[in-house]
Design an enzyme around this catalytic site. Structure first.
Site, PDB file in Angstrom:
ATOM      1  N   SER A 144      -8.501   1.606   5.226  1.00 55.21           N
ATOM      2  CA  SER A 144      -7.582   0.605   4.672  1.00 55.21           C
ATOM      3  C   SER A 144      -7.200  -0.409   5.746  1.00 55.21           C
ATOM      4  CB  SER A 144      -6.363   1.291   4.052  1.00 55.21           C
ATOM      5  OG  SER A 144      -5.628   0.389   3.262  1.00 55.21           O
ATOM      6  N   HIS A 191      -4.975  -0.293  -3.456  1.00 52.14           N
ATOM      7  CA  HIS A 191      -6.377  -0.077  -3.825  1.00 52.14           C
ATOM      8  C   HIS A 191      -6.545   0.216  -5.320  1.00 52.14           C
ATOM      9  CE1 HIS A 191      -7.398  -0.275   0.380  1.00 52.14           C
ATOM     10  NE2 HIS A 191      -6.450   0.603   0.633  1.00 52.14           N
TER      11      HIS A 191
END
Length: 201
Positions: free
Chosen positions: A30, A135
């Site tokens: 991430s 996400h």
């Protein structure tokens, strides 16, 4: 939080480089992907910091989302629960390992899915202390805003291979970096595939 994670990740990479030499490849989970890109000289540390600060700012504006880690239930099992219970807003967000998949979506649906997931065979379902549904499709609007922000930056080709979360393969050059970082905000982190790809590279 994101600037702090980015900075610590980048400094850790520099420390390891000083002790062991330059690695042949890098990856980050991430926001960690930005640290990997800065380490690979795709952007300066300062520009990377500006990017993650803006990323965190616009992602935090989306309210009402949540995430949970599902332990020891495979993709098919999770999808079956999502479909059979009508959790239409939940996405599979992070494929962290074969035994851990993170789901993301509206907080109410995430909370409602905890018991059904356990009943379906999950050993553990852990709500994560996060500020949003990262996400997932709930991040589509921040992704669009981030795309506009990245137009003000230039990107170098990576000095070493950097594996992208979205594709689980190395960036081929600088041409797709901005677009891929935008997609990363609302796409799954393919971490298991990334690690397997790095091991076989």
């Amino acid at each position: 939080t994101q600037p702090a994670l980015y900075t610590v990740s980048f400094l850790q990479a520099i420390s390891l480089k000083q002790k062991r030499g330059m690695p042949s490849m890098a990856a980050g989970h991430s926001v960690g992907e930005f640290a990997a890109l800065a380490f690979a000289e795709v952007v300066s540390f300062e520009d990377g910091l500006r990017m993650v600060a803006k990323r965190g700012e616009i992602m935090s504006q989306v309210r009402g989302g949540g995430m949970a880690a599902v332990i020891a239930l495979d993709i098919d099992g999770i999808q079956e629960v999502i479909e059979s219970h009508g959790f239409t807003g939940i996405d599979l967000a992070n494929f962290n390992s074969p035994g851990q998949i993170v789901i993301s979506g509206p907080e109410a649906e995430i909370n409602a899915s905890l018991s059904p997931l356990k009943e379906a065979g999950a050993k553990l379902v852990v709500p994560l202390e996060v500020s949003g549904a990262f996400h997932s499709r709930m991040m589509a609007d921040p992704a669009s805003k981030f795309s506009e922000f990245l137009e003000g930056f230039s990107f170098n080709s990576p000095a070493i291979s950097v594996f992208a979360n979205v594709t689980a393969v190395p960036y081929p050059d600088s041409s797709s970096i901005a677009e891929t970082l935008v997609r990363q905000i609302h796409s799954p982190v393919r971490w298991s595939d990334t690690i397997l790809g790095m091991r076989s590279a």
